[in-house]
Design a protein around this motif. Sequence first.
Motif, PDB file in Angstrom:
ATOM      1  N   LEU A 197      55.700  22.556  41.131  1.00 53.31           N
ATOM      2  CA  LEU A 197      56.183  21.179  40.987  1.00 53.31           C
ATOM      3  C   LEU A 197      57.282  21.045  39.944  1.00 53.31           C
ATOM      4  CD1 LEU A 197      52.848  19.147  41.119  1.00 53.31           C
ATOM      5  CD2 LEU A 197      54.299  19.948  42.984  1.00 53.31           C
ATOM      6  N   ALA A 198      57.517  22.089  39.144  1.00 53.32           N
ATOM      7  CA  ALA A 198      58.431  21.978  38.012  1.00 53.32           C
ATOM      8  C   ALA A 198      59.858  21.667  38.447  1.00 53.32           C
ATOM      9  CB  ALA A 198      58.405  23.276  37.189  1.00 53.32           C
ATOM     10  N   LEU A 199      60.306  22.201  39.594  1.00 51.46           N
ATOM     11  CA  LEU A 199      61.670  21.934  40.034  1.00 51.46           C
ATOM     12  C   LEU A 199      61.821  20.489  40.504  1.00 51.46           C
ATOM     13  CD1 LEU A 199      64.543  22.682  40.663  1.00 51.46           C
ATOM     14  CD2 LEU A 199      63.773  23.702  42.816  1.00 51.46           C
ATOM     15  N   ALA A 200      60.913  20.021  41.366  1.00 51.74           N
ATOM     16  CA  ALA A 200      61.009  18.646  41.859  1.00 51.74           C
ATOM     17  C   ALA A 200      60.961  17.645  40.712  1.00 51.74           C
ATOM     18  CB  ALA A 200      59.885  18.366  42.851  1.00 51.74           C
ATOM     19  N   ASP A 201      60.220  17.975  39.658  1.00 48.30           N
ATOM     20  CA  ASP A 201      60.121  17.076  38.509  1.00 48.30           C
ATOM     21  C   ASP A 201      61.440  16.927  37.763  1.00 48.30           C
ATOM     22  OD1 ASP A 201      57.507  16.555  39.019  1.00 48.30           O
ATOM     23  OD2 ASP A 201      56.688  17.868  37.470  1.00 48.30           O
ATOM     24  N   ARG A 202      62.386  17.840  37.970  1.00 46.08           N
ATOM     25  CA  ARG A 202      63.680  17.752  37.283  1.00 46.08           C
ATOM     26  C   ARG A 202      64.550  16.618  37.834  1.00 46.08           C
ATOM     27  NH1 ARG A 202      61.298  21.525  34.785  1.00 46.08           N
ATOM     28  NH2 ARG A 202      62.374  23.135  33.597  1.00 46.08           N
ATOM     29  N   PHE A 203      64.202  16.115  39.006  1.00 48.38           N
ATOM     30  CA  PHE A 203      65.006  15.057  39.628  1.00 48.38           C
ATOM     31  C   PHE A 203      64.446  13.695  39.222  1.00 48.38           C
ATOM     32  CE2 PHE A 203      65.607  18.793  42.220  1.00 48.38           C
ATOM     33  CZ  PHE A 203      66.969  18.780  42.478  1.00 48.38           C
ATOM     34  N   GLY A 204      65.242  12.947  38.476  1.00 50.45           N
ATOM     35  CA  GLY A 204      64.779  11.648  38.004  1.00 50.45           C
ATOM     36  C   GLY A 204      64.676  10.608  39.098  1.00 50.45           C
ATOM     37  N   LEU A 205      65.402  10.807  40.204  1.00 52.63           N
ATOM     38  CA  LEU A 205      65.346   9.883  41.339  1.00 52.63           C
ATOM     39  C   LEU A 205      64.876  10.661  42.561  1.00 52.63           C
ATOM     40  CD1 LEU A 205      65.936   7.080  42.530  1.00 52.63           C
ATOM     41  CD2 LEU A 205      68.286   7.832  42.945  1.00 52.63           C
ATOM     42  N   SER A 206      63.714  10.275  43.090  1.00 51.46           N
ATOM     43  CA  SER A 206      63.150  10.939  44.265  1.00 51.46           C
ATOM     44  C   SER A 206      62.965   9.903  45.360  1.00 51.46           C
ATOM     45  CB  SER A 206      61.808  11.588  43.902  1.00 51.46           C
ATOM     46  OG  SER A 206      61.226  12.223  45.020  1.00 51.46           O
ATOM     47  N   LEU A 207      63.650  10.104  46.485  1.00 49.30           N
ATOM     48  CA  LEU A 207      63.632   9.131  47.577  1.00 49.30           C
ATOM     49  C   LEU A 207      63.034   9.767  48.825  1.00 49.30           C
ATOM     50  CD1 LEU A 207      67.249   7.691  47.097  1.00 49.30           C
ATOM     51  CD2 LEU A 207      65.098   6.703  46.292  1.00 49.30           C
ATOM     52  N   GLY A 208      61.980   9.155  49.343  1.00 45.88           N
ATOM     53  CA  GLY A 208      61.309   9.669  50.529  1.00 45.88           C
ATOM     54  C   GLY A 208      61.840   9.038  51.811  1.00 45.88           C
ATOM     55  N   PHE A 209      61.940   9.853  52.860  1.00 39.57           N
ATOM     56  CA  PHE A 209      62.388   9.413  54.177  1.00 39.57           C
ATOM     57  C   PHE A 209      61.291   9.797  55.173  1.00 39.57           C
ATOM     58  CE2 PHE A 209      66.060   9.644  51.627  1.00 39.57           C
ATOM     59  CZ  PHE A 209      67.052   8.865  52.190  1.00 39.57           C
ATOM     60  N   HIS A 210      60.843   8.811  55.947  1.00 41.14           N
ATOM     61  CA  HIS A 210      59.651   9.039  56.768  1.00 41.14           C
ATOM     62  C   HIS A 210      59.955   8.839  58.250  1.00 41.14           C
ATOM     63  CE1 HIS A 210      57.586   9.150  52.963  1.00 41.14           C
ATOM     64  NE2 HIS A 210      58.131   7.984  52.653  1.00 41.14           N
ATOM     65  N   ALA A 211      59.120   9.439  59.065  1.00 45.17           N
ATOM     66  CA  ALA A 211      59.309   9.360  60.517  1.00 45.17           C
ATOM     67  C   ALA A 211      59.265   7.906  60.986  1.00 45.17           C
ATOM     68  CB  ALA A 211      58.228  10.175  61.220  1.00 45.17           C
ATOM     69  N   LEU A 212      60.048   7.624  62.024  1.00 45.70           N
ATOM     70  CA  LEU A 212      60.163   6.265  62.549  1.00 45.70           C
ATOM     71  C   LEU A 212      59.064   5.959  63.557  1.00 45.70           C
ATOM     72  CD1 LEU A 212      63.996   6.278  63.293  1.00 45.70           C
ATOM     73  CD2 LEU A 212      62.873   4.914  61.525  1.00 45.70           C
ATOM     74  N   ASP A 213      58.678   4.683  63.620  1.00 42.41           N
ATOM     75  CA  ASP A 213      57.855   4.255  64.744  1.00 42.41           C
ATOM     76  C   ASP A 213      58.791   3.880  65.900  1.00 42.41           C
ATOM     77  OD1 ASP A 213      58.947   1.774  64.082  1.00 42.41           O
ATOM     78  OD2 ASP A 213      57.080   0.969  63.251  1.00 42.41           O
ATOM     79  N   TYR A 217      62.917   3.152  65.872  1.00 46.54           N
ATOM     80  CA  TYR A 217      63.832   3.999  66.652  1.00 46.54           C
ATOM     81  C   TYR A 217      64.702   3.153  67.578  1.00 46.54           C
ATOM     82  CZ  TYR A 217      65.160   6.973  70.611  1.00 46.54           C
ATOM     83  OH  TYR A 217      65.854   7.595  71.628  1.00 46.54           O
ATOM     84  N   LEU A 218      64.087   2.204  68.289  1.00 49.69           N
ATOM     85  CA  LEU A 218      64.864   1.365  69.210  1.00 49.69           C
ATOM     86  C   LEU A 218      65.848   0.475  68.452  1.00 49.69           C
ATOM     87  CD1 LEU A 218      62.133   0.326  71.813  1.00 49.69           C
ATOM     88  CD2 LEU A 218      64.053   1.916  72.138  1.00 49.69           C
ATOM     89  N   ALA A 219      65.483   0.038  67.249  1.00 45.31           N
ATOM     90  CA  ALA A 219      66.406  -0.774  66.457  1.00 45.31           C
ATOM     91  C   ALA A 219      67.653   0.026  66.088  1.00 45.31           C
ATOM     92  CB  ALA A 219      65.701  -1.281  65.197  1.00 45.31           C
ATOM     93  N   ILE A 220      67.467   1.298  65.772  1.00 42.87           N
ATOM     94  CA  ILE A 220      68.618   2.141  65.438  1.00 42.87           C
ATOM     95  C   ILE A 220      69.484   2.360  66.675  1.00 42.87           C
ATOM     96  CG2 ILE A 220      69.306   4.449  64.680  1.00 42.87           C
ATOM     97  CD1 ILE A 220      66.855   4.489  62.894  1.00 42.87           C
ATOM     98  N   VAL A 221      68.858   2.647  67.817  1.00 44.08           N
ATOM     99  CA  VAL A 221      69.625   2.805  69.060  1.00 44.08           C
ATOM    100  C   VAL A 221      70.419   1.535  69.350  1.00 44.08           C
ATOM    101  CG1 VAL A 221      69.458   3.053  71.562  1.00 44.08           C
ATOM    102  CG2 VAL A 221      68.061   4.510  70.070  1.00 44.08           C
ATOM    103  N   ALA A 222      69.764   0.374  69.203  1.00 42.91           N
ATOM    104  CA  ALA A 222      70.444  -0.894  69.487  1.00 42.91           C
ATOM    105  C   ALA A 222      71.627  -1.107  68.562  1.00 42.91           C
ATOM    106  CB  ALA A 222      69.451  -2.049  69.347  1.00 42.91           C
ATOM    107  N   GLY A 223      71.474  -0.749  67.293  1.00 41.34           N
ATOM    108  CA  GLY A 223      72.577  -0.913  66.349  1.00 41.34           C
ATOM    109  C   GLY A 223      73.758  -0.035  66.692  1.00 41.34           C
ATOM    110  N   TYR A 224      73.495   1.236  66.981  1.00 40.24           N
ATOM    111  CA  TYR A 224      74.577   2.148  67.361  1.00 40.24           C
ATOM    112  C   TYR A 224      75.234   1.711  68.670  1.00 40.24           C
ATOM    113  CZ  TYR A 224      73.307   5.720  63.879  1.00 40.24           C
ATOM    114  OH  TYR A 224      73.070   6.411  62.725  1.00 40.24           O
ATOM    115  N   ALA A 225      74.407   1.344  69.648  1.00 43.71           N
ATOM    116  CA  ALA A 225      74.947   0.949  70.949  1.00 43.71           C
ATOM    117  C   ALA A 225      75.819  -0.292  70.827  1.00 43.71           C
ATOM    118  CB  ALA A 225      73.806   0.706  71.940  1.00 43.71           C
ATOM    119  N   ALA A 226      75.371  -1.277  70.045  1.00 46.12           N
ATOM    120  CA  ALA A 226      76.168  -2.496  69.873  1.00 46.12           C
ATOM    121  C   ALA A 226      77.488  -2.198  69.176  1.00 46.12           C
ATOM    122  CB  ALA A 226      75.366  -3.522  69.072  1.00 46.12           C
TER     123      ALA A 226
END
Length: 267
Positions: A197-213, A217-226
């Motif tokens: 864990l020592a390396l990850a702890d060196r980052f003062g800002l940790s941002l998680g990205f999680h799988a879409l429901d 997913y459809l909202a992203i498709v709609a945004g790109y398509a529009a």
Amino acid sequence: MTDPLDRIAAALERLSPPLPAPADPLAHPAYVWLDGTLIAARAFAPLPLAMLYGIDRQKTALLANLRRHAAGHAAQDALLWGARGTGKSALVKSAVAAVQAEDDDIALVETTALDRLPVLFATLAAVPRAFVLFVDDLGFDNAGDARMLRSMLEGGAEPRPANIRLLVTANRRHLQPRDIAEQESAINPRDAVDDHLALADRFGLSLGFHALDQDGYLAIVAGYAAAHGLAFDPADAIEWATRRGSRSGRVAWQYVVELAGRAGRSL
């Protein structure tokens, strides 16, 4: 030169194009650090931030950190971790471009050569400009490489230059693979955990990205398509994701590319 291998090596060296001259570190929005040379990125045209959907919290946090860094204020190294295809790398580039558009003097430098980071630090330290070093898809199987990086981030004898911060993307939150056996074999199991864990702890800002429901997913498709004037059938978009075995921003974009191809359009 009589050795055939020497002759082949010499011929290949003659055929290899020379590296371009080092780029002016004040002149370009983005660079690549290649074989110890700072090279201007040929085309730096990230997506507008508004085109990255479903990650508003991550956008806000990263933008605030980059604005501080560009202004010469205290800023954090950032780790963007999580599911593949969820916009980690895209957000790094788009956020840097957004801060540049605000007339803040900041540049992106992409690198994969962790062992050459001290040389890069020395190259950029005296430049009157803020830099973010972008390390994409970082992961370690070699504990020595991880220890080297965490020493450079914090804890080494020579401080990292104040005008440089790291932005790292990774699929693992703690960067290094962990094995349940480490807790069985270590004299003090907590020591093994702390080392990972020592390396990850060196980052003062940790941002998680999680799988879409599915709705995300459809909202992203709609945004790109529009944005590109394309019509789509939600059922078809869901079938595309099902065949790919994943719902993510990357899969949504690939579906929109497919829609454009079917319509005889370019993007």
